[in-house]
Design a protein around this motif. Structure first.
Motif, PDB file in Angstrom:
ATOM      1  N   ARG A 234      16.716 -47.391  51.867  1.00 31.97           N
ATOM      2  CA  ARG A 234      15.786 -48.287  52.135  1.00 31.97           C
ATOM      3  C   ARG A 234      14.816 -48.331  52.901  1.00 31.97           C
ATOM      4  O   ARG A 234      14.724 -47.796  53.962  1.00 31.97           O
ATOM      5  N   GLY A 235      13.262 -48.011  52.966  1.00 31.02           N
ATOM      6  CA  GLY A 235      12.571 -48.055  53.966  1.00 31.02           C
ATOM      7  C   GLY A 235      11.797 -46.448  53.553  1.00 31.02           C
ATOM      8  O   GLY A 235      11.195 -46.559  54.712  1.00 31.02           O
ATOM      9  N   ARG A 236      12.466 -45.580  53.226  1.00 35.84           N
ATOM     10  CA  ARG A 236      12.874 -44.183  53.794  1.00 35.84           C
ATOM     11  C   ARG A 236      11.515 -43.394  52.273  1.00 35.84           C
ATOM     12  O   ARG A 236      11.322 -44.128  51.614  1.00 35.84           O
ATOM     13  N   GLU A 247      28.433 -40.502  42.419  1.00 38.68           N
ATOM     14  CA  GLU A 247      28.585 -41.691  42.100  1.00 38.68           C
ATOM     15  C   GLU A 247      28.055 -43.144  42.030  1.00 38.68           C
ATOM     16  O   GLU A 247      27.966 -43.912  42.332  1.00 38.68           O
ATOM     17  N   ALA A 248      26.671 -42.746  40.798  1.00 39.51           N
ATOM     18  CA  ALA A 248      25.765 -43.648  40.269  1.00 39.51           C
ATOM     19  C   ALA A 248      25.928 -44.570  39.874  1.00 39.51           C
ATOM     20  O   ALA A 248      25.147 -45.788  39.989  1.00 39.51           O
ATOM     21  N   GLN A 249      27.232 -44.764  39.024  1.00 36.71           N
ATOM     22  CA  GLN A 249      27.385 -45.346  38.743  1.00 36.71           C
ATOM     23  C   GLN A 249      28.145 -46.813  39.398  1.00 36.71           C
ATOM     24  O   GLN A 249      27.146 -48.423  38.806  1.00 36.71           O
ATOM     25  N   ASN A 250      28.276 -46.583  40.700  1.00 37.58           N
ATOM     26  CA  ASN A 250      28.681 -47.890  41.246  1.00 37.58           C
ATOM     27  C   ASN A 250      27.231 -48.026  42.217  1.00 37.58           C
ATOM     28  O   ASN A 250      26.812 -49.295  43.116  1.00 37.58           O
ATOM     29  N   ALA A 251      25.800 -48.088  41.300  1.00 34.36           N
ATOM     30  CA  ALA A 251      24.236 -48.088  42.449  1.00 34.36           C
ATOM     31  C   ALA A 251      23.648 -49.346  41.476  1.00 34.36           C
ATOM     32  O   ALA A 251      24.109 -48.970  39.958  1.00 34.36           O
ATOM     33  N   THR A 252      23.837 -50.371  42.026  1.00 29.49           N
ATOM     34  CA  THR A 252      23.008 -51.846  40.819  1.00 29.49           C
ATOM     35  C   THR A 252      21.815 -50.905  40.279  1.00 29.49           C
ATOM     36  O   THR A 252      21.222 -50.343  41.256  1.00 29.49           O
ATOM     37  N   THR A 253      21.022 -52.114  39.856  1.00 29.47           N
ATOM     38  CA  THR A 253      19.971 -51.563  39.633  1.00 29.47           C
ATOM     39  C   THR A 253      18.688 -51.590  40.511  1.00 29.47           C
ATOM     40  O   THR A 253      18.319 -51.327  40.105  1.00 29.47           O
ATOM     41  N   MET A 254      19.179 -52.479  41.083  1.00 34.16           N
ATOM     42  CA  MET A 254      17.588 -52.741  42.079  1.00 34.16           C
ATOM     43  C   MET A 254      18.513 -51.202  42.925  1.00 34.16           C
ATOM     44  O   MET A 254      17.176 -50.671  44.251  1.00 34.16           O
ATOM     45  N   GLN A 255      19.249 -51.071  43.226  1.00 34.24           N
ATOM     46  CA  GLN A 255      19.719 -49.922  44.047  1.00 34.24           C
ATOM     47  C   GLN A 255      18.895 -48.220  43.646  1.00 34.24           C
ATOM     48  O   GLN A 255      18.564 -47.351  44.143  1.00 34.24           O
ATOM     49  N   MET A 256      18.688 -48.643  42.291  1.00 37.41           N
ATOM     50  CA  MET A 256      18.429 -46.833  41.407  1.00 37.41           C
ATOM     51  C   MET A 256      17.403 -47.415  42.120  1.00 37.41           C
ATOM     52  O   MET A 256      16.481 -45.855  42.178  1.00 37.41           O
ATOM     53  N   LYS A 257      17.210 -48.082  41.723  1.00 37.91           N
ATOM     54  CA  LYS A 257      15.596 -48.531  41.682  1.00 37.91           C
ATOM     55  C   LYS A 257      14.919 -47.952  43.161  1.00 37.91           C
ATOM     56  O   LYS A 257      13.451 -47.293  43.412  1.00 37.91           O
ATOM     57  N   MET A 258      15.292 -48.152  44.121  1.00 38.14           N
ATOM     58  CA  MET A 258      14.873 -48.219  45.041  1.00 38.14           C
ATOM     59  C   MET A 258      15.444 -46.958  45.711  1.00 38.14           C
ATOM     60  O   MET A 258      14.587 -46.157  46.232  1.00 38.14           O
ATOM     61  N   LEU A 260      15.592 -44.370  43.231  1.00 39.45           N
ATOM     62  CA  LEU A 260      14.365 -43.174  43.326  1.00 39.45           C
ATOM     63  C   LEU A 260      13.227 -43.232  43.379  1.00 39.45           C
ATOM     64  O   LEU A 260      12.013 -42.244  43.351  1.00 39.45           O
ATOM     65  N   THR A 261      12.187 -44.665  44.018  1.00 42.57           N
ATOM     66  CA  THR A 261      11.229 -44.516  45.044  1.00 42.57           C
ATOM     67  C   THR A 261      10.767 -43.914  45.749  1.00 42.57           C
ATOM     68  O   THR A 261      10.226 -43.659  46.851  1.00 42.57           O
ATOM     69  N   ARG A 262      12.247 -43.348  46.395  1.00 40.04           N
ATOM     70  CA  ARG A 262      11.986 -42.500  47.529  1.00 40.04           C
ATOM     71  C   ARG A 262      12.036 -41.540  47.341  1.00 40.04           C
ATOM     72  O   ARG A 262      11.352 -40.886  48.466  1.00 40.04           O
TER      73      ARG A 262
END
Length: 339
Positions: A234-236, A247-258, A260-262
């Motif tokens: 986050r923030g980078r 193991e991206a299946q264990n990322a939440t929707t918000m984590q995935m969006k965060m 991808l936008t890095r």
């Protein structure tokens, strides 16, 4: 090598190889390589000196495989269990499309892709792996989705190391959600690195296959290779880096969006996951599933899928995955009937 029919068996083929040194590598330790060809193709191979006699309905197929392996040795390449498995898998895929025509070189050209690293050369072993490797080389954002043992993370790490060695990227960043797989480990003692290391171990294992230990340690100290939990992203802004989310299946929707936008200038991202192994709490949607639905059709993004036939671990792993998939389908059908 030229072959002739064995006089006592019209279904047998006899092969002779001129270089005894290469013959040793072709046969393998204690005949392991020949045993693998026998098992995969259902033939019997009798070894005497620099000659092989092949018995069985697939004798001609085994002949082509052995000639291709010998040609590989003549070219200075290694023959091991993985190379044999990959060669037979790739040729079987091509054969299903009627590609087994022409001479030996056309039928057995060997994998079209080789990913070179400091310690070894990685070659895709199935058609799905070839397509995935090509996507990693060509696209800035690549998804690899499928069951365990299909090489999703391993191939992505190999490509990342290769691009780092050639200077195409300045850093390698590996991350995964710090989610426990079905059991609570409780409080973990130690420093921050010691707490997260158990979650990151599969990524360390892959890196150690492609980079010498001392070099890897130095690169980690210089922060040119980073391994960290997803929450630390986050923030980078990740520029000039090859970034892998495992193991991206264990990322939440918000984590995935965060995550991808890095993506920054000069960077590439690989996202790998297995939709059948979600360890998120009940009711929490997997960010990988959402990303598939939301990003489908977006230009510059490649989605690559694997099945049990692409498993390159122990053959039983593919059978286990298939059994579970059949059971899941049965349960889903029963659930729909009850509605």
């Amino acid at each position: 090598m030229a072959s002739i029919l064995a006089p006592d068996d019209t279904t047998a083929l006899h092969l002779e190889f001129p270089d005894n040194r290469l013959m040793i590598d072709l046969v393998g330790p204690h005949g392991a390589h020949l045993a693998q060809v026998e098992q995969l193709l259902g033939v019997l191979i009798v070894h005497r000196g620099n000659a092989l006699t092949i018995h069985g309905e697939a004798a001609a197929e085994a002949e082509r495989v052995l000639n291709a392996l010998y040609a590989r040795l003549e070219a200075g390449k290694q023959v091991d269990m993985g190379a044999i498995d990959g060669l037979i898998r790739l040729r079987s895929d091509e054969g299903s499309d009627g590609a087994r025509q022409g001479d030996q070189e056309e039928m057995f050209p060997g994998p079209a892709l080789e990913i070179r690293t400091r310690k070894k050369t990685m070659e895709p072993r199935t058609e799905a792996q070839k397509a995935y490797t090509q996507a990693l080389l060509e696209h800035e954002l690549t998804f690899g989705i499928g069951p365990a043992g299909t090489g999703k993370t391993y191939i992505a790490v190999a490509v990342a190391v290769s691009k780092f060695i050639t200077g195409e990227v300045d850093r390698i960043i590996l991350t995964r959600p710090a989610v426990e797989a079905g059991e609570k480990l409780g409080f973990l003692p130690g420093t921050q690195d010691e707490k997260v290391d158990p979650y990151m171990q599969p990524l360390y294992d892959a890196l150690n296959d492609f980079l010498p230990g001392k070099q890897l340690q130095k690169l980690r100290e210089e922060k040119r290779v980073e391994i960290a939990p997803l929450a630390f992203m986050r923030g980078r802004t990740l520029s000039n880096a090859f970034v892998i989310l495992d193991e991206a299946q264990n990322a939440t929707t918000m984590q995935m969006k965060m995550f991808l936008t890095r993506l920054g200038q000069g960077s590439r991202m690989a996202i790998t996951g297995d939709r059948s192994q979600v360890d998120l709490p009940r009711g929490v949607q997997s960010g990988l599933r959402d990303a598939e639905e939301i990003l489908r059709g977006v230009g510059g993004i490649s989605f690559n899928y694997f099945t049990a036939t692409d498993v390159v671990r122990h053959p039983l792993v593919a059978k286990i995955i298939t059994a579970y998939e059949k059971d899941d389908a049965r349960r889903e059908a029963a659930r729909l009937e009850r509605r």
